[in-house]
Design an enzyme around this catalytic site. Structure first.
Site, PDB file in Angstrom:
ATOM      1  N   ASP A  68      -8.267   4.129  -3.268  1.00  0.00           N
ATOM      2  CA  ASP A  68      -7.697   3.646  -3.067  1.00  0.00           C
ATOM      3  C   ASP A  68      -6.570   2.523  -3.986  1.00  0.00           C
ATOM      4  O   ASP A  68      -7.175   1.197  -4.581  1.00  0.00           O
ATOM      5  CB  ASP A  68      -7.945   2.652  -2.688  1.00  0.00           C
TER       6      ASP A  68
ATOM      7  N   HIS B  34      -2.751   0.815   6.927  1.00  0.00           N
ATOM      8  CA  HIS B  34      -2.829   0.639   5.019  1.00  0.00           C
ATOM      9  C   HIS B  34      -2.805   2.136   4.977  1.00  0.00           C
ATOM     10  O   HIS B  34      -2.745   2.950   5.789  1.00  0.00           O
ATOM     11  CB  HIS B  34      -4.847   0.221   5.751  1.00  0.00           C
TER      12      HIS B  34
ATOM     13  N   CYS C 116       0.528  -1.121  -0.034  1.00  0.00           N
ATOM     14  CA  CYS C 116       0.093  -0.203   0.121  1.00  0.00           C
ATOM     15  C   CYS C 116       0.970   1.986   0.312  1.00  0.00           C
ATOM     16  O   CYS C 116       0.476   2.344  -0.488  1.00  0.00           O
ATOM     17  CB  CYS C 116      -1.326  -0.161   1.345  1.00  0.00           C
TER      18      CYS C 116
END
Lengths: 311, 678
Positions: free
Chosen positions: B490, B474, B430
């Site tokens: 995202d 995250h 991420c």
């Protein structure tokens, strides 16, 4: 309980009461110990009539009676006897000591050394004497009366608790009342009249009475009361040393014997109360220097007679 | 029986001392996990020394020796790596004193001092840990301490009994049990005041959770921990898994390698003041849409001020700070579990107008570096024509090219990390994806920023709450578009959609790197999952209802009770409660059962005694039935016959072995006589 037995007991105590003036209770306790087959410890100051009582008991029952004055140089052999070499036959023969008698009076027991004391106490428990690997049975009935001076006096070896436990009852005679004292001083009673006593209970009759004692009945309510008393002696706040099971057995045996003397076939709480101090007094060790007698009396006063579980 | 002075000046017995040492060791044990390690041998040595003294192998230490030992200990505490005047130092000193105190315990008074300090230390240990286990351990410590207190107050004879240890223990447990109702009452009803002082922070506790900067690789470290971060329960509706983006902090500044919150160095206080000044919370810059979502979160202790909330959280309870970048922070560092209630409008439009400052920081890029990426951004923006189209293009790029989600990415070096990632390695997680995405956005002139927090979470078996653990950490991005406000994007979802839907475990399943370093994690054992879930639910209840029971909960509870009940039933309830306690007490004292055990004739006899007592004749315990009857018949001559017959019947029934055959008949007669006497 036959009429004659009752009569016999009555005669015996009447004679004893003539010798030991003004102490009917103590006399009855002495008889209680004798009938229950236990031994008696008389504890009092010198000159209170301990020896007279012992002597009187022997006379009344027509029993063989020997007496040993315990001193600090007394040896066990002086009590139980010894094996002696016989020059004629070239054999070792056992010569029984004074303990081989039906009533044995150990006078001033606590003046002797622990060694001599334990020789006696062993014989009391086992009812036999072992010398050189040979056992010699003591006669039946065998009844020890020990007298003892209060331990605060000098030159004494106090009996340990374990040995005190061997005595069924401990009785103190105490000072006589002024009236009784007057009669004593007039010289009509006391030791002088010992010789005039007659045997009124035979050996067989005594053994028969002793066999009757365990048959005196006790109900649950009574045993409840006894157990309450025993439990109280084991209360930790009160006593360092409570009544052992042997002490508890001594209590009911004495109560039965007392009931027999009273001419009953069952035990009442009154009987238990009558013997409790004599049974428990020398067995209890109180906290903070309390005398065993005081403690026993205190327990007797605080434990409720009434009550119990219905089975 | 004994007067107090005597009690206090009494010597401590051998047994009392052993009790005391056991209690001390048990009280000190939990501190071993949190304070300098060398304290443990010191505590053990002090105990061993004292045992030698009571056994007579060593002498009681002299004053000089004691002074020397204490000086050494204090010097040790000061030399340890702790700030002066911090809580850790103070607790260490107290523990040291506690351990050494046993060396000079001689009188009973000293023993009492040790026990009382012990109680205090049990309370202090809860500053370090507040888990259920710590609670249970605390209870055990209390029992042992109270046992030591009792053992030191007993007379020597009581101590000699073979059951002394058991009796001290059971008495202690019983005493504490008796305190329980009062404790519960105080816990529920006692007003919760805020403390007058602030507990200094624990430096010995490493800060956990997400950091306030992000360099490639940071979040991967968190992924290696299955420690709990926080738990959330929702009031009425529960959001979908891909909605659970827990916003923690916002990273705006990029220096070429690392993303951070501000341009310059800062501490927490600087950050709070600067952010609340430059990006203050403005409720009128939000356009509320859709339904609100109400939830309640319990955060674990982290030593950091970050709170993790759904975006945008419009209202939240407690001492919190809401800021213009839609984060929620705690005003102080979280030193113990924290309960927060909040409301969020997930569909709201955030920042209808973008302030100049926000726009400036959301477009910031270093002067130089990553030339290929900048070039690519400009080229694609020109090709796309609109911002939205550009965004789609970049996301498609992640999707279509050979990008690969992994927790074991190759190292990218110290410069041009974005270029290396986008054009060479194509492997990462991420932080790589969000970092590169924001870079591409900013390079094309679109305001964008990185949001760090947690994604997803695990629902409890019953579905009551979500547990979010460290491996759920995250990083994602937000892009500001005119008319839409800040939009959450995202990029990781494009590469590894399973990360969003199934959590980290699913995303790296093929790689086997999930918690691979945690050899002993329960998560490694699938068959333990059921037990783990149950434990989790218990822990949650503990946190929610015991630790989280604050002023607000108390007010709520009382309001609920008082609303439901009018004053009469409430009074009845309290009355019943007290009645129950008293009944229990009577049962415990044995007052209720004593009489009922007694046989009927004895009870009749007691009634008989009571009747006579009314006439002023009291029976002493020692008096037998006959004695008492004679006495009573003399005092009450008119009833003498009845009294004597009653007593005789009783005596026969009780003591004569053959008298019980007509038992029922006798009892009847006794009852009749009793009535006559009355």
């Amino acid at each position: 309980m036959t009429q004659t037995a009752q009569q016999l007991i009555h005669n015996a105590s009447a004679q004893l009461n003539h010798v030991i003036l003004g102490k009917p209770n103590q006399v009855r306790l002495a008889l209680t110990a004798l009938f229950a087959g236990g031994h008696l410890l008389l504890e009092d100051l010198p000159g209170m009539g301990k020896t007279t009582l012992a002597h009187g008991l022997a006379n009344v029952f027509g029993l063989d009676y020997k007496r040993v004055q315990f001193t600090s140089d007394l040896l066990p052999a002086d009590v139980v006897g010894a094996t002696v070499f016989d020059g004629k036959t070239s054999e070792f023969n056992f010569r029984p000591g004074p303990i081989f008698s039906e009533i044995f009076l150990a006078d001033e027991l606590n003046r002797a050394t622990p060694r001599a004391q334990s020789a006696l106490l062993e014989a009391m428990e086992e009812r036999q004497v072992s010398i050189d690997g040979e056992s010699h049975h003591l006669p039946d009935p065998f009844f020890v009366i020990a007298t003892q001076n209060p331990q605060s006096q000098s030159g004494t070896f106090p009996l340990p608790e374990s040995q005190l436990d061997r005595f069924l009852l401990r009785v103190s005679l105490g000072y006589p009342t002024p009236e009784v004292e007057r009669k004593l001083l007039q010289g009509k009673h006391g030791r002088g009249s010992l010789a005039a006593m007659q045997t009124c209970i035979t050996q067989e009759q005594l053994i028969a009475l002793q066999h009757q004692v365990p048959k005196i009945k006790m109900t649950d309510a009574l045993l409840d009361y006894v157990q309450r008393l025993i439990a109280q002696t084991r209360e930790r706040d009160l006593c360092l040393l409570g009544l052992s099971p042997r002490g508890a057995l001594a209590l009911i045996r004495s109560a039965q014997s007392w009931a027999l003397i009273q001419g009953r076939d069952h035990v009442l709480p009154e009987d238990v109360q009558a013997v409790f101090v004599a049974v428990a007094g020398h067995r209890l060790v109180g906290r903070r220097e309390t005398q065993g007698d005081q403690l026993a009396r205190h327990i007797l006063n605080t434990v409720d007679v009434i009550g119990g579980v219905r089975v | 029986m004994l007067d107090n002075d005597y009690q206090i000046s009494r010597q401590v017995t051998y047994r009392g001392m052993v009790w005391l040492l056991a209690a001390q060791l048990i009280v000190m044990l939990p501190f071993a996990f949190n304070l300098p390690v060398w304290l443990v041998p010191v505590m053990l040595a002090a105990t061993y020394w004292r045992i030698r003294v009571i056994k007579g192998h060593s002498a009681q230490p002299k004053l000089l020796v004691r002074l020397f030992v204490i000086t050494l200990g204090v010097a040790g505490v000061l030399a340890s790596d702790m700030t002066l005047l911090s809580l850790d130092t103070m607790v260490s000193l107290l523990l040291l004193g506690f351990a050494f105190k046993s060396l000079e315990v001689v009188k009973q008074r000293d023993a009492l001092v040790v026990v009382f300090i012990g109680y205090f230390l049990v309370a202090i240990s809860f500053l370090f840990s507040q888990s259920i286990l710590a609670g249970a351990y605390g209870v055990i410590s209390l029992i042992i301490l109270t046992g030591a207190l009792i053992a030191n107050q007993q007379s020597p004879a009581q101590q000699l009994s073979q059951y002394a240890t058991r009796s001290s223990l059971s008495t202690a447990a019983l005493m504490l049990l008796q305190c329980l109702p009062l404790m519960a009452l105080v816990f529920v009803l006692m007003p919760r005041f805020s403390p007058l002082w602030v507990i200094p922070s624990f430096e010995s506790h490493a800060k956990t959770g997400v950091g306030d900067t992000m360099a490639p690789g940071d979040i991967a470290n968190l992924s290696k921990s299955d420690e709990l971060a926080f738990r959330v329960s929702f009031t009425d509706k529960t959001p979908a898994a891909d909605e659970l983006y827990w916003r923690g902090l916002v990273l705006n500044h990029f220096d070429g390698v690392t993303w951070s919150q501000l341009e310059h160095e800062y501490d927490t206080e600087d950050l709070k003041s600067e952010l609340s000044f430059k990006q203050p919370w403005e409720s009128d810059n939000i356009e509320l849409r859709g339904d609100p979502m109400e939830y309640e979160a319990i955060y674990e202790k982290t030593g950091q001020p970050w709170l993790f909330t759904l975006t945008p959280t419009t209202r939240a309870s407690g001492k919190i700070l809401q800021l213009g970048d839609y984060r929620v922070m705690s005003r102080g560092d979280i030193q113990s579990s924290l309960l927060m209630k909040a409301i969020s409008y997930p569909d709201a439009i955030r920042d209808v107008e973008l302030t100049d400052y926000s726009r400036k920081v959301a477009l910031q890029l270093p002067e130089t570096g990553n030339p290929k990426s900048r070039e690519l951004a400009k080229q694609w923006r020109a090709e796309a024509g609109s911002d939205q189209a550009y965004i789609d293009k970049v996301l498609d790029h992640y999707h279509q090219e050979n990008y690969y989600y992994t927790l074991r990415p190759p190292l990218l070096g110290d410069s041009d990390t974005i270029d290396k990632f986008l054009f060479e390695s194509l492997r990462g997680f991420c932080s790589h994806y969000s970092g590169s995405f924001v870079f591409l956005m900013r390079a094309a002139g679109i305001p964008a920023r990185i949001v760090v927090g947690y994604l997803g979470g695990e629902w409890s078996e019953s579905g009551d709450f979500v547990s979010i653990r460290q491996y759920d950490a995250h990083a994602w991005t937000e892009v500001w578009l005119a008319g839409k406000g800040w939009v959450r994007i995202d990029p990781t979802a494009r590469v590894a959609p399973s990360r969003v839907e199934g959590g980290l475990e699913a995303a790296v399943e093929y790689e086997g790197s999930f918690l691979e370093d945690q050899l002993f994690s329960v998560r490694q054992f699938k068959w333990l999952d059921g037990i783990r879930a149950k434990m989790d639910a218990i822990q949650y209840g503990w946190k929610r209802w015991i630790l989280g029971y604050d002023k607000a909960s108390q007010a709520n509870l009382l309001k609920m009770i008082l609303d439901k009940l009018s004053s009469v039933p409430l009074a009845a309830l309290v009355g019943l409660l007290f009645l129950g306690i008293f009944l229990l007490w009577f049962v415990m004292l044995g007052l209720m059962k004593k009489r009922s055990y007694e046989a009927y004739e004895h009870r009749l006899y007691r009634k008989f005694c009571k009747q006579l007592e009314k006439r002023g004749i009291k029976r002493e315990p020692k008096q037998t039935a006959t004695e008492f009857a004679l006495l009573a018949s003399q005092k009450v001559p008119d009833k003498a016959d009845d009294i004597l017959s009653f007593s005789l019947l009783y005596q026969r029934l009780c003591y004569e072995p053959n008298g019980t055959t007509d038992g029922q008949d006798s009892l009847k007669k006794m009852r009749r006589l009793l009535r006559q006497i009355a």
